[in-house]
Design a protein around this motif. Sequence first.
Motif, PDB file in Angstrom:
ATOM      1  N   ASP A 290      10.558  -1.080  -7.703  1.00 40.86           N
ATOM      2  CA  ASP A 290      11.564  -1.809  -6.709  1.00 40.86           C
ATOM      3  C   ASP A 290      10.185  -2.363  -5.243  1.00 40.86           C
ATOM      4  O   ASP A 290      10.055  -1.784  -4.561  1.00 40.86           O
ATOM      5  N   GLU A 291      10.405  -3.725  -5.622  1.00 40.58           N
ATOM      6  CA  GLU A 291       9.413  -4.351  -4.612  1.00 40.58           C
ATOM      7  C   GLU A 291       9.540  -3.964  -3.275  1.00 40.58           C
ATOM      8  O   GLU A 291       8.681  -4.100  -2.235  1.00 40.58           O
ATOM      9  N   GLY A 292      10.677  -3.995  -2.787  1.00 45.13           N
ATOM     10  CA  GLY A 292      11.658  -3.746  -1.220  1.00 45.13           C
ATOM     11  C   GLY A 292      11.007  -2.335  -0.808  1.00 45.13           C
ATOM     12  O   GLY A 292      10.685  -2.174   0.339  1.00 45.13           O
ATOM     13  N   ALA A 293      11.138  -1.486  -1.854  1.00 47.34           N
ATOM     14  CA  ALA A 293      11.072   0.173  -1.547  1.00 47.34           C
ATOM     15  C   ALA A 293       9.224   0.088  -1.501  1.00 47.34           C
ATOM     16  O   ALA A 293       8.918   0.852  -0.667  1.00 47.34           O
ATOM     17  N   VAL A 294       8.700  -0.502  -2.240  1.00 45.15           N
ATOM     18  CA  VAL A 294       7.044  -0.458  -2.184  1.00 45.15           C
ATOM     19  C   VAL A 294       6.737  -0.983  -0.624  1.00 45.15           C
ATOM     20  O   VAL A 294       5.845  -0.322  -0.234  1.00 45.15           O
ATOM     21  N   GLN A 295       7.213  -2.259  -0.323  1.00 47.54           N
ATOM     22  CA  GLN A 295       7.095  -2.812   0.885  1.00 47.54           C
ATOM     23  C   GLN A 295       7.401  -1.705   1.896  1.00 47.54           C
ATOM     24  O   GLN A 295       6.749  -1.824   2.842  1.00 47.54           O
ATOM     25  N   SER A 296       8.436  -1.095   1.904  1.00 49.00           N
ATOM     26  CA  SER A 296       8.700  -0.095   2.954  1.00 49.00           C
ATOM     27  C   SER A 296       7.674   0.995   3.010  1.00 49.00           C
ATOM     28  O   SER A 296       7.359   1.637   3.951  1.00 49.00           O
TER      29      SER A 296
ATOM     30  N   LEU B  94       4.551   0.775   2.165  1.00 50.26           N
ATOM     31  CA  LEU B  94       3.423   0.280   2.868  1.00 50.26           C
ATOM     32  C   LEU B  94       3.628   0.184   4.498  1.00 50.26           C
ATOM     33  O   LEU B  94       2.884   0.719   5.058  1.00 50.26           O
ATOM     34  N   GLU B  95       4.791  -0.261   4.569  1.00 47.17           N
ATOM     35  CA  GLU B  95       5.022  -0.322   6.264  1.00 47.17           C
ATOM     36  C   GLU B  95       5.051   0.984   6.774  1.00 47.17           C
ATOM     37  O   GLU B  95       4.535   1.345   8.004  1.00 47.17           O
ATOM     38  N   ALA B  96       5.594   2.104   6.047  1.00 44.74           N
ATOM     39  CA  ALA B  96       5.568   3.690   6.731  1.00 44.74           C
ATOM     40  C   ALA B  96       4.211   4.006   7.066  1.00 44.74           C
ATOM     41  O   ALA B  96       3.757   4.603   7.927  1.00 44.74           O
ATOM     42  N   ALA B  97       3.327   3.618   5.932  1.00 43.23           N
ATOM     43  CA  ALA B  97       1.831   4.140   5.752  1.00 43.23           C
ATOM     44  C   ALA B  97       1.340   3.512   6.896  1.00 43.23           C
ATOM     45  O   ALA B  97       0.410   3.900   7.773  1.00 43.23           O
ATOM     46  N   VAL B  98       1.464   2.117   7.302  1.00 44.18           N
ATOM     47  CA  VAL B  98       0.600   1.327   8.097  1.00 44.18           C
ATOM     48  C   VAL B  98       1.129   1.834   9.714  1.00 44.18           C
ATOM     49  O   VAL B  98       0.378   1.917  10.374  1.00 44.18           O
ATOM     50  N   GLY B  99       2.409   1.915   9.728  1.00 44.52           N
ATOM     51  CA  GLY B  99       2.983   2.281  10.746  1.00 44.52           C
ATOM     52  C   GLY B  99       2.481   3.698  11.313  1.00 44.52           C
ATOM     53  O   GLY B  99       2.340   3.899  12.582  1.00 44.52           O
ATOM     54  N   GLU B 100       2.431   4.384  10.316  1.00 47.09           N
ATOM     55  CA  GLU B 100       2.034   5.972  10.854  1.00 47.09           C
ATOM     56  C   GLU B 100       0.488   5.891  11.212  1.00 47.09           C
ATOM     57  O   GLU B 100      -0.095   6.783  12.090  1.00 47.09           O
ATOM     58  N   PHE B 101      -0.438   5.321  10.165  1.00 49.64           N
ATOM     59  CA  PHE B 101      -1.658   5.594  10.184  1.00 49.64           C
ATOM     60  C   PHE B 101      -2.648   4.108  10.447  1.00 49.64           C
ATOM     61  O   PHE B 101      -4.024   4.238  10.704  1.00 49.64           O
ATOM     62  N   GLY B 102      -2.000   3.019  10.601  1.00 51.39           N
ATOM     63  CA  GLY B 102      -2.717   1.828  10.817  1.00 51.39           C
ATOM     64  C   GLY B 102      -3.381   1.192  10.111  1.00 51.39           C
ATOM     65  O   GLY B 102      -4.025   0.023  10.226  1.00 51.39           O
ATOM     66  N   ARG B 103      -3.697   1.790   8.825  1.00 49.67           N
ATOM     67  CA  ARG B 103      -4.457   1.009   7.697  1.00 49.67           C
ATOM     68  C   ARG B 103      -4.304   1.814   6.441  1.00 49.67           C
ATOM     69  O   ARG B 103      -3.544   2.909   6.351  1.00 49.67           O
ATOM     70  N   ILE B 104      -4.897   1.022   5.432  1.00 48.73           N
ATOM     71  CA  ILE B 104      -4.756   1.737   4.160  1.00 48.73           C
ATOM     72  C   ILE B 104      -5.997   1.542   3.523  1.00 48.73           C
ATOM     73  O   ILE B 104      -6.415   0.415   3.005  1.00 48.73           O
ATOM     74  N   ASP B 105      -6.709   2.758   3.103  1.00 45.25           N
ATOM     75  CA  ASP B 105      -8.178   2.300   2.929  1.00 45.25           C
ATOM     76  C   ASP B 105      -8.005   2.615   1.132  1.00 45.25           C
ATOM     77  O   ASP B 105      -9.047   2.296   0.540  1.00 45.25           O
ATOM     78  N   VAL B 106      -7.121   3.524   0.668  1.00 41.66           N
ATOM     79  CA  VAL B 106      -7.188   3.874  -0.835  1.00 41.66           C
ATOM     80  C   VAL B 106      -5.628   3.799  -1.204  1.00 41.66           C
ATOM     81  O   VAL B 106      -4.826   4.186  -0.828  1.00 41.66           O
ATOM     82  N   LEU B 107      -5.664   3.398  -2.431  1.00 39.84           N
ATOM     83  CA  LEU B 107      -4.367   3.359  -3.150  1.00 39.84           C
ATOM     84  C   LEU B 107      -4.500   4.084  -4.359  1.00 39.84           C
ATOM     85  O   LEU B 107      -5.440   3.624  -5.192  1.00 39.84           O
ATOM     86  N   VAL B 108      -3.869   5.092  -4.871  1.00 34.75           N
ATOM     87  CA  VAL B 108      -4.129   5.881  -6.150  1.00 34.75           C
ATOM     88  C   VAL B 108      -2.896   5.376  -6.870  1.00 34.75           C
ATOM     89  O   VAL B 108      -1.558   6.019  -6.072  1.00 34.75           O
ATOM     90  N   ASN B 109      -2.804   4.744  -7.920  1.00 38.14           N
ATOM     91  CA  ASN B 109      -1.502   4.674  -8.834  1.00 38.14           C
ATOM     92  C   ASN B 109      -1.305   5.812  -9.619  1.00 38.14           C
ATOM     93  O   ASN B 109      -2.068   5.473 -10.889  1.00 38.14           O
TER      94      ASN B 109
ATOM     95  N   LEU C 254       2.740  -3.726  -8.702  1.00 40.03           N
ATOM     96  CA  LEU C 254       3.404  -4.158  -7.196  1.00 40.03           C
ATOM     97  C   LEU C 254       2.866  -3.365  -6.037  1.00 40.03           C
ATOM     98  O   LEU C 254       2.618  -3.824  -5.215  1.00 40.03           O
ATOM     99  N   CYS C 255       2.308  -2.195  -6.469  1.00 36.96           N
ATOM    100  CA  CYS C 255       1.550  -1.547  -5.299  1.00 36.96           C
ATOM    101  C   CYS C 255       0.220  -2.018  -5.032  1.00 36.96           C
ATOM    102  O   CYS C 255      -0.139  -2.133  -3.897  1.00 36.96           O
ATOM    103  N   CYS C 256      -0.474  -2.667  -5.905  1.00 31.58           N
ATOM    104  CA  CYS C 256      -1.518  -3.503  -5.624  1.00 31.58           C
ATOM    105  C   CYS C 256      -1.326  -4.624  -4.746  1.00 31.58           C
ATOM    106  O   CYS C 256      -2.216  -4.882  -3.945  1.00 31.58           O
ATOM    107  N   GLN C 257      -0.286  -5.235  -5.225  1.00 31.99           N
ATOM    108  CA  GLN C 257       0.052  -6.681  -4.335  1.00 31.99           C
ATOM    109  C   GLN C 257       0.291  -6.285  -3.171  1.00 31.99           C
ATOM    110  O   GLN C 257      -0.090  -6.936  -2.401  1.00 31.99           O
ATOM    111  N   ALA C 258       0.924  -4.892  -2.927  1.00 32.29           N
ATOM    112  CA  ALA C 258       1.511  -4.870  -1.498  1.00 32.29           C
ATOM    113  C   ALA C 258       0.176  -4.439  -0.604  1.00 32.29           C
ATOM    114  O   ALA C 258       0.073  -4.629   0.434  1.00 32.29           O
ATOM    115  N   VAL C 259      -0.823  -3.588  -1.140  1.00 34.94           N
ATOM    116  CA  VAL C 259      -1.753  -3.118  -0.281  1.00 34.94           C
ATOM    117  C   VAL C 259      -3.020  -4.265  -0.047  1.00 34.94           C
ATOM    118  O   VAL C 259      -3.745  -4.114   0.744  1.00 34.94           O
ATOM    119  N   ALA C 260      -2.882  -5.171  -1.137  1.00 31.80           N
ATOM    120  CA  ALA C 260      -4.045  -5.989  -1.217  1.00 31.80           C
ATOM    121  C   ALA C 260      -4.414  -6.895   0.147  1.00 31.80           C
ATOM    122  O   ALA C 260      -5.363  -6.978   0.790  1.00 31.80           O
TER     123      ALA C 260
END
Length: 254
Positions: A68-74, A76-91, A125-131
Amino acid sequence: MASEVLTGKTAIITGSGQGIGSEFARSFAEAGAQVVVADLNEANAKNVATELCDGGGVALGVGVDVTDEGAVQSMLEAAVGEFGRIDVLVNGAAVFSSLIMRPFEEIDSAEWRTVMDVNVTGAFLCCQAVAPVMRRQQAGRIINISSATVLGGRPNYLHYVTSKAALVGMTRSLARELGSSGVTVNAIMPGSVETGIPRDSARPEAVEKTIASQSIPRRITSADICGSAVFLASDASRMITGQTVVVDGGTEFV
Ligand SMILES: NC(=O)c1ccc[n+]([C@@H]2O[C@H](COP(=O)([O-])OP(=O)(O)OC[C@H]3O[C@@H](n4cnc5c(N)ncnc54)[C@H](O)[C@@H]3O)[C@@H](O)[C@H]2O)c1
């Protein structure tokens, strides 16, 4: 490897509410990362995050459906909101332990599509979101969890094995698109892993056969897979991209 090689890094690990993913979450937290524990099963995700925080780690548990693209975006926003950055995505999210093994003629198209949707499109979708975040940072690590079943082929699992093979192509190609932005993309192929979650593919006779085919003849545990993931998430792997690391105890396919 130094014990806190991921200090200061934020890692989203999908499918980390149970099984191998939850063990990744533990080892990433131990290595000093802030961990976003993301899973379709929100209660499991939150439980794992609580466990990590209780143990002195930093973690956020989120419910997400990776299809769900919307859920993936949420997420991402929760992660960036909490920690300010995304260094690693494990699918790691996948339809796996719930699958019933059956001859390919008996796999209906709805089940085929679900497996592709979660295991392949979900990772996409997760790759697209974090890129965009990783490109902005000019740094990032994407780790796709494939499977060693791709190497030997495994009967009665055609949708699953096909989906895991797709991740190898995705890894190789995405590495070429993201390399100039300082983002590496690699895959891990675990062999058959004991996770504590019952599944059709881990019946005693199959497990015995698998162990006998391994150069290191013992059951592989989730913890055995973690070193490769921590390494691929760390600075130590900075010039490795587009690669697939096989963690299967040296299986001989005959
Ligand atoms: N266990 C093994 O032997 C083995 C071997 C090779 C590869 N793998 C791969 O490793 C990963 C973890 O394996 P496991 O044994 O822990 O699997 P598992 O089935 O126990 O766990 C999969 C997790 O993914 C989550 N998930 C499913 N659909 C989702 C969705 N739409 N959105 C978000 N999360 C979703 C589930 O809730 C579950 O927590 C999977 O990608 C699997 O294919 C496992």
